[in-house]
Motif scaffolding. Structure first.
Motif, PDB file in Angstrom:
ATOM      1  N   ASN A  47       0.815  -1.217   0.000  1.00 54.80           N
ATOM      2  CA  ASN A  47       0.000   0.000   0.000  1.00 54.80           C
ATOM      3  C   ASN A  47       0.848   1.267   0.000  1.00 54.80           C
ATOM      4  O   ASN A  47       0.472   2.274  -0.580  1.00 54.80           O
ATOM      5  N   ILE A  48       1.986   1.208   0.686  1.00 56.00           N
ATOM      6  CA  ILE A  48       2.858   2.375   0.801  1.00 56.00           C
ATOM      7  C   ILE A  48       3.709   2.572  -0.457  1.00 56.00           C
ATOM      8  O   ILE A  48       4.063   3.698  -0.799  1.00 56.00           O
ATOM      9  N   GLN A  49       4.011   1.505  -1.156  1.00 58.48           N
ATOM     10  CA  GLN A  49       4.912   1.579  -2.315  1.00 58.48           C
ATOM     11  C   GLN A  49       4.469   2.618  -3.356  1.00 58.48           C
ATOM     12  O   GLN A  49       5.294   3.408  -3.802  1.00 58.48           O
ATOM     13  N   PRO A  50       3.176   2.669  -3.753  1.00 64.62           N
ATOM     14  CA  PRO A  50       2.775   3.699  -4.721  1.00 64.62           C
ATOM     15  C   PRO A  50       2.981   5.118  -4.181  1.00 64.62           C
ATOM     16  O   PRO A  50       3.386   6.011  -4.928  1.00 64.62           O
ATOM     17  N   GLN A  51       2.701   5.297  -2.871  1.00 58.93           N
ATOM     18  CA  GLN A  51       2.928   6.614  -2.279  1.00 58.93           C
ATOM     19  C   GLN A  51       4.407   6.974  -2.321  1.00 58.93           C
ATOM     20  O   GLN A  51       4.777   8.112  -2.638  1.00 58.93           O
ATOM     21  N   LEU A  52       5.245   6.008  -2.009  1.00 57.06           N
ATOM     22  CA  LEU A  52       6.689   6.230  -2.036  1.00 57.06           C
ATOM     23  C   LEU A  52       7.142   6.578  -3.449  1.00 57.06           C
ATOM     24  O   LEU A  52       7.906   7.529  -3.652  1.00 57.06           O
ATOM     25  N   THR A  53       6.641   5.835  -4.424  1.00 54.89           N
ATOM     26  CA  THR A  53       6.992   6.106  -5.821  1.00 54.89           C
ATOM     27  C   THR A  53       6.532   7.506  -6.218  1.00 54.89           C
ATOM     28  O   THR A  53       7.274   8.254  -6.870  1.00 54.89           O
ATOM     29  N   SER A  54       5.324   7.873  -5.805  1.00 52.13           N
ATOM     30  CA  SER A  54       4.794   9.203  -6.097  1.00 52.13           C
ATOM     31  C   SER A  54       5.656  10.286  -5.455  1.00 52.13           C
ATOM     32  O   SER A  54       5.983  11.295  -6.094  1.00 52.13           O
ATOM     33  N   LEU A  55       6.035  10.076  -4.198  1.00 54.54           N
ATOM     34  CA  LEU A  55       6.886  11.054  -3.516  1.00 54.54           C
ATOM     35  C   LEU A  55       8.255  11.161  -4.176  1.00 54.54           C
ATOM     36  O   LEU A  55       8.812  12.256  -4.290  1.00 54.54           O
ATOM     37  N   GLU A  56       8.797  10.038  -4.611  1.00 50.45           N
ATOM     38  CA  GLU A  56      10.095  10.058  -5.293  1.00 50.45           C
ATOM     39  C   GLU A  56       9.983  10.838  -6.600  1.00 50.45           C
ATOM     40  O   GLU A  56      10.886  11.608  -6.955  1.00 50.45           O
ATOM     41  N   THR A  57       8.870  10.647  -7.318  1.00 52.09           N
ATOM     42  CA  THR A  57       8.646  11.373  -8.567  1.00 52.09           C
ATOM     43  C   THR A  57       8.537  12.874  -8.296  1.00 52.09           C
ATOM     44  O   THR A  57       9.142  13.689  -9.003  1.00 52.09           O
ATOM     45  N   LYS A  58       7.760  13.228  -7.259  1.00 49.03           N
ATOM     46  CA  LYS A  58       7.616  14.646  -6.899  1.00 49.03           C
ATOM     47  C   LYS A  58       8.949  15.232  -6.478  1.00 49.03           C
ATOM     48  O   LYS A  58       9.288  16.362  -6.852  1.00 49.03           O
ATOM     49  N   LEU A  59       9.725  14.471  -5.709  1.00 54.15           N
ATOM     50  CA  LEU A  59      11.040  14.938  -5.276  1.00 54.15           C
ATOM     51  C   LEU A  59      11.936  15.193  -6.475  1.00 54.15           C
ATOM     52  O   LEU A  59      12.629  16.215  -6.542  1.00 54.15           O
ATOM     53  N   SER A  60      11.906  14.285  -7.421  1.00 57.09           N
ATOM     54  CA  SER A  60      12.709  14.446  -8.628  1.00 57.09           C
ATOM     55  C   SER A  60      12.292  15.710  -9.376  1.00 57.09           C
ATOM     56  O   SER A  60      13.147  16.498  -9.803  1.00 57.09           O
ATOM     57  N   ALA A  61      10.970  15.902  -9.531  1.00 60.45           N
ATOM     58  CA  ALA A  61      10.474  17.095 -10.226  1.00 60.45           C
ATOM     59  C   ALA A  61      10.868  18.364  -9.473  1.00 60.45           C
ATOM     60  O   ALA A  61      11.285  19.359 -10.086  1.00 60.45           O
ATOM     61  N   LEU A  62      10.755  18.338  -8.145  1.00 56.07           N
ATOM     62  CA  LEU A  62      11.128  19.506  -7.349  1.00 56.07           C
ATOM     63  C   LEU A  62      12.627  19.778  -7.408  1.00 56.07           C
ATOM     64  O   LEU A  62      13.054  20.935  -7.406  1.00 56.07           O
ATOM     65  N   THR A  63      13.408  18.730  -7.478  1.00 58.09           N
ATOM     66  CA  THR A  63      14.856  18.894  -7.604  1.00 58.09           C
ATOM     67  C   THR A  63      15.198  19.584  -8.923  1.00 58.09           C
ATOM     68  O   THR A  63      16.027  20.502  -8.958  1.00 58.09           O
ATOM     69  N   VAL A  64      14.530  19.137  -9.999  1.00 57.04           N
ATOM     70  CA  VAL A  64      14.741  19.774 -11.309  1.00 57.04           C
ATOM     71  C   VAL A  64      14.290  21.228 -11.250  1.00 57.04           C
ATOM     72  O   VAL A  64      14.984  22.134 -11.738  1.00 57.04           O
ATOM     73  N   SER A  67      16.753  23.315  -9.341  1.00 62.79           N
ATOM     74  CA  SER A  67      17.933  23.566 -10.165  1.00 62.79           C
ATOM     75  C   SER A  67      17.641  24.672 -11.183  1.00 62.79           C
ATOM     76  O   SER A  67      18.444  25.590 -11.366  1.00 62.79           O
ATOM     77  N   THR A  68      16.479  24.588 -11.826  1.00 62.97           N
ATOM     78  CA  THR A  68      16.096  25.593 -12.818  1.00 62.97           C
ATOM     79  C   THR A  68      15.959  26.967 -12.175  1.00 62.97           C
ATOM     80  O   THR A  68      16.472  27.964 -12.700  1.00 62.97           O
ATOM     81  N   GLU A  69      15.268  27.014 -11.034  1.00 61.78           N
ATOM     82  CA  GLU A  69      15.069  28.289 -10.338  1.00 61.78           C
ATOM     83  C   GLU A  69      16.400  28.854  -9.843  1.00 61.78           C
ATOM     84  O   GLU A  69      16.606  30.068  -9.868  1.00 61.78           O
ATOM     85  N   THR A  70      17.287  27.988  -9.413  1.00 59.68           N
ATOM     86  CA  THR A  70      18.609  28.445  -8.969  1.00 59.68           C
ATOM     87  C   THR A  70      19.363  29.083 -10.133  1.00 59.68           C
ATOM     88  O   THR A  70      19.955  30.155  -9.985  1.00 59.68           O
ATOM     89  N   GLN A  71      19.317  28.430 -11.300  1.00 56.80           N
ATOM     90  CA  GLN A  71      19.971  28.990 -12.494  1.00 56.80           C
ATOM     91  C   GLN A  71      19.349  30.326 -12.866  1.00 56.80           C
ATOM     92  O   GLN A  71      20.055  31.277 -13.200  1.00 56.80           O
ATOM     93  N   ARG A  72      18.015  30.401 -12.798  1.00 55.75           N
ATOM     94  CA  ARG A  72      17.334  31.665 -13.128  1.00 55.75           C
ATOM     95  C   ARG A  72      17.752  32.764 -12.164  1.00 55.75           C
ATOM     96  O   ARG A  72      17.961  33.904 -12.573  1.00 55.75           O
ATOM     97  N   ARG A  73      17.822  32.418 -10.872  1.00 61.61           N
ATOM     98  CA  ARG A  73      18.207  33.409  -9.868  1.00 61.61           C
ATOM     99  C   ARG A  73      19.631  33.897 -10.121  1.00 61.61           C
ATOM    100  O   ARG A  73      19.907  35.098 -10.077  1.00 61.61           O
ATOM    101  N   ILE A  74      20.519  32.955 -10.411  1.00 60.56           N
ATOM    102  CA  ILE A  74      21.911  33.330 -10.679  1.00 60.56           C
ATOM    103  C   ILE A  74      21.977  34.237 -11.899  1.00 60.56           C
ATOM    104  O   ILE A  74      22.658  35.271 -11.888  1.00 60.56           O
ATOM    105  N   THR A  75      21.249  33.869 -12.960  1.00 64.22           N
ATOM    106  CA  THR A  75      21.224  34.680 -14.173  1.00 64.22           C
ATOM    107  C   THR A  75      20.661  36.067 -13.879  1.00 64.22           C
ATOM    108  O   THR A  75      21.215  37.079 -14.322  1.00 64.22           O
ATOM    109  N   ALA A  76      19.567  36.116 -13.112  1.00 67.89           N
ATOM    110  CA  ALA A  76      18.955  37.406 -12.773  1.00 67.89           C
ATOM    111  C   ALA A  76      19.900  38.257 -11.930  1.00 67.89           C
ATOM    112  O   ALA A  76      20.007  39.472 -12.152  1.00 67.89           O
TER     113      ALA A  76
END
Length: 134
Positions: A47-64, A67-76
């Motif tokens: 039951n927990i595995q899908p939640q874990l997979t979902s959280l890992e996916t969200k974490l990956s998206a948030l990490t990206v 990274s993008t926002e950090t680059q934008r901030r540095i550029t700005a």
């Protein structure tokens, strides 16, 4: 005497067999409980595995995204710094131009004042000559 020893052996064997049966029954109950707990934990994990997979996916998206926002901030920040440098440079140039213009206007003003003083002296001379001729 041999019969008594044999009877004691039989009684002792039965007691030992009863103890072993009781221990065996206890072990079977413990095994059943452990298997039941294992099944429950496996179910929870499933039951927990899908939640874990979902959280890992969200974490990956948030990490990206991070990274993008950090680059934008540095550029700005770099663009802001460049703009501030250009502004300071422009302000310096403007100050130099204003200073030069003020200096030129002062010089022109002095020249005009000198010419005005000269013209006033000539005008006074002409008035004196006119008054003298009258």
């Amino acid at each position: 005497a041999l019969q008594t020893a044999f009877d004691e052996y039989i009684v002792s064997s039965r007691e030992l067999e009863d103890e072993l049966d009781a221990e065996f029954t206890k072990c079977q109950k413990d095994l059943t409980k452990a298997e039941s707990r294992n099944t429950a934990l496996a179910s929870q994990l499933a039951n927990i595995q899908p939640q874990l997979t979902s959280l890992e996916t969200k974490l990956s998206a948030l990490t990206v995204q991070l990274s993008t926002e950090t680059q934008r901030r540095i550029t700005a920040e770099m663009k802001s710094e460049e703009a501030e440098n250009k502004l300071r440079e422009s302000e310096g140039t403007l100050a130099a131009v204003r200073s030069s213009e003020v200096r030129n206007l002062k010089e022109e003003n002095e020249e005009l004042c000198e010419r005005l003083a000269f013209v006033e002296v000539e005008a006074e001379d002409y008035r004196n000559e006119l008054n003298a001729e009258r």
